[in-house]
Design a protein around this motif. Sequence first.
Motif, mmCIF file in Angstrom:
data_model
loop_
_atom_site.group_PDB
_atom_site.id
_atom_site.type_symbol
_atom_site.label_atom_id
_atom_site.label_comp_id
_atom_site.label_asym_id
_atom_site.label_seq_id
_atom_site.Cartn_x
_atom_site.Cartn_y
_atom_site.Cartn_z
ATOM 1 N N LEU A 120 -7.058 -8.833 32.950
ATOM 2 C CA LEU A 120 -5.934 -8.962 32.027
ATOM 3 C C LEU A 120 -5.033 -10.124 32.429
ATOM 4 N N ILE A 121 -4.743 -10.241 33.721
ATOM 5 C CA ILE A 121 -3.887 -11.329 34.196
ATOM 6 C C ILE A 121 -4.510 -12.685 33.883
ATOM 7 N N VAL A 122 -5.811 -12.803 34.139
ATOM 8 C CA VAL A 122 -6.503 -14.066 33.856
ATOM 9 C C VAL A 122 -6.487 -14.368 32.359
ATOM 10 N N ALA A 123 -6.753 -13.338 31.551
ATOM 11 C CA ALA A 123 -6.767 -13.536 30.093
ATOM 12 C C ALA A 123 -5.404 -13.999 29.588
ATOM 13 N N CYS A 124 -4.348 -13.414 30.140
ATOM 14 C CA CYS A 124 -2.996 -13.801 29.712
ATOM 15 C C CYS A 124 -2.635 -15.206 30.183
ATOM 16 N N LEU A 125 -3.127 -15.597 31.350
ATOM 17 C CA LEU A 125 -2.864 -16.948 31.836
ATOM 18 C C LEU A 125 -3.569 -17.991 30.971
ATOM 19 N N ILE A 126 -4.777 -17.653 30.519
ATOM 20 C CA ILE A 126 -5.569 -18.610 29.733
ATOM 21 C C ILE A 126 -5.155 -18.618 28.266
ATOM 22 N N LYS A 127 -4.998 -17.425 27.680
ATOM 23 C CA LYS A 127 -4.769 -17.322 26.240
ATOM 24 C C LYS A 127 -3.327 -16.995 25.865
ATOM 25 N N GLY A 128 -2.515 -16.639 26.864
ATOM 26 C CA GLY A 128 -1.137 -16.267 26.587
ATOM 27 C C GLY A 128 -0.959 -14.761 26.481
ATOM 28 N N TRP A 129 0.256 -14.311 26.805
ATOM 29 C CA TRP A 129 0.547 -12.879 26.769
ATOM 30 C C TRP A 129 0.936 -12.445 25.376
ATOM 31 N N THR A 130 0.297 -11.402 24.875
ATOM 32 C CA THR A 130 0.719 -10.742 23.642
ATOM 33 C C THR A 130 0.577 -9.240 23.853
ATOM 34 N N PRO A 131 1.411 -8.422 23.217
ATOM 35 C CA PRO A 131 1.267 -6.973 23.363
ATOM 36 C C PRO A 131 -0.073 -6.474 22.837
ATOM 37 N N GLN A 132 -0.594 -7.147 21.818
ATOM 38 C CA GLN A 132 -1.897 -6.742 21.284
ATOM 39 C C GLN A 132 -3.006 -6.986 22.307
ATOM 40 N N ARG A 133 -2.926 -8.108 23.017
ATOM 41 C CA ARG A 133 -3.937 -8.392 24.032
ATOM 42 C C ARG A 133 -3.864 -7.371 25.168
ATOM 43 N N VAL A 134 -2.652 -7.028 25.566
ATOM 44 C CA VAL A 134 -2.475 -6.056 26.647
ATOM 45 C C VAL A 134 -3.019 -4.689 26.241
ATOM 46 N N SER A 135 -2.670 -4.238 25.045
ATOM 47 C CA SER A 135 -3.130 -2.916 24.609
ATOM 48 C C SER A 135 -4.643 -2.889 24.416
ATOM 49 N N HIS A 136 -5.220 -4.008 23.992
ATOM 50 C CA HIS A 136 -6.679 -4.093 23.862
ATOM 51 C C HIS A 136 -7.342 -3.943 25.228
ATOM 52 N N HIS A 137 -6.848 -4.650 26.223
ATOM 53 C CA HIS A 137 -7.431 -4.558 27.565
ATOM 54 C C HIS A 137 -7.225 -3.165 28.151
ATOM 55 N N ALA A 138 -6.067 -2.561 27.885
ATOM 56 C CA ALA A 138 -5.813 -1.213 28.382
ATOM 57 C C ALA A 138 -6.792 -0.209 27.766
ATOM 58 N N SER A 139 -7.064 -0.368 26.478
ATOM 59 C CA SER A 139 -8.007 0.525 25.808
ATOM 60 C C SER A 139 -9.431 0.329 26.344
ATOM 61 N N CYS A 140 -9.789 -0.901 26.627
ATOM 62 C CA CYS A 140 -11.103 -1.168 27.228
ATOM 63 C C CYS A 140 -11.217 -0.514 28.601
ATOM 64 N N TRP A 141 -10.144 -0.593 29.396
ATOM 65 C CA TRP A 141 -10.113 0.065 30.712
ATOM 66 C C TRP A 141 -10.358 1.563 30.564
ATOM 67 N N ALA A 142 -9.656 2.188 29.633
ATOM 68 C CA ALA A 142 -9.808 3.627 29.429
ATOM 69 C C ALA A 142 -11.218 3.984 28.958
ATOM 70 N N SER A 143 -11.785 3.161 28.091
ATOM 71 C CA SER A 143 -13.145 3.421 27.592
ATOM 72 C C SER A 143 -14.171 3.358 28.720
ATOM 73 N N VAL A 144 -13.984 2.409 29.633
ATOM 74 C CA VAL A 144 -14.881 2.310 30.786
ATOM 75 C C VAL A 144 -14.739 3.543 31.672
ATOM 76 N N LEU A 145 -13.516 3.989 31.891
ATOM 77 C CA LEU A 145 -13.303 5.168 32.734
ATOM 78 C C LEU A 145 -13.901 6.424 32.105
ATOM 79 N N VAL A 146 -13.737 6.568 30.805
ATOM 80 C CA VAL A 146 -14.303 7.730 30.115
ATOM 81 C C VAL A 146 -15.820 7.787 30.310
ATOM 82 N N ARG A 147 -16.467 6.640 30.184
ATOM 83 C CA ARG A 147 -17.922 6.607 30.389
ATOM 84 C C ARG A 147 -18.277 6.875 31.843
#
Length: 260
Positions: free
Chosen positions: A40-67
Amino acid sequence: MKGRPLRHTRSLAGRWVALVLPLYRLIAVLLITVFCVCRLIVACLIKGWTPQRVSHHASCWASVLVRHLNIDVTVNGTVPENGVMIVANHRSYLDIVVILSQVQAAFLAKQELRSWPVFGYAAMKGNTVFVDRSSRTSRETSRHELLKRLQQGICVVVFPEGTTSEGPGLLDFHKGVFHLAAQQGVHTVPAAVCYENREAAWIGDDTFVPHFLRIFRNRRLNADLTFGPVFSEQPADILREDCHRTIHDALLRRESMEAA
């Protein structure tokens, strides 16, 4: 006689799996969390910080944990659109993972979470709103921060019970977030979370690591997530009652089915 050594070997193997599996899962959860925060930190450094980007990465994290944790999430109802407030009952820290695996959202969390190793830092990077419920100023600030995230077009998730409970049923709801929704015209969706294994509830003086190791010695955890209808343009007290009743009824149905 020949069957006894085989049964004994299987018994030893079962106990070994029950000991090693949850420890392996805990270590993996920590490593996955660290990796996802770094990504997430790298993505925000490259593409910029947005709340949508953060929530997308957070949801991906949760999906990986669920699996990885083999949590089987059954979803009932319609998954909410962006920019709504989701109010849910609170059984465990696992609620965050279960809900976030289905919805891109920011959470309202107790101030204490900020000091947790690894997870506290991840929560801060995940756009979490922290609140000290004993402080009126903190409660007012947290409501302002929740509104800001809603206006940015992302969902927010709150647990208006203010603490976890084992069930059946749920505790009374605090009023604050419902006044926010009523005053600002925020669309609100109730959500009911429950687990087939009642021990998944994290309550009382139970600490995180022993609880995690106890729950995840089992190969699978079944979770049920039920979304209710969208409520809007209601007075705060009526909105609170409607959300409480909707969640209570959903929990009653699901928990009755599990007990049968």
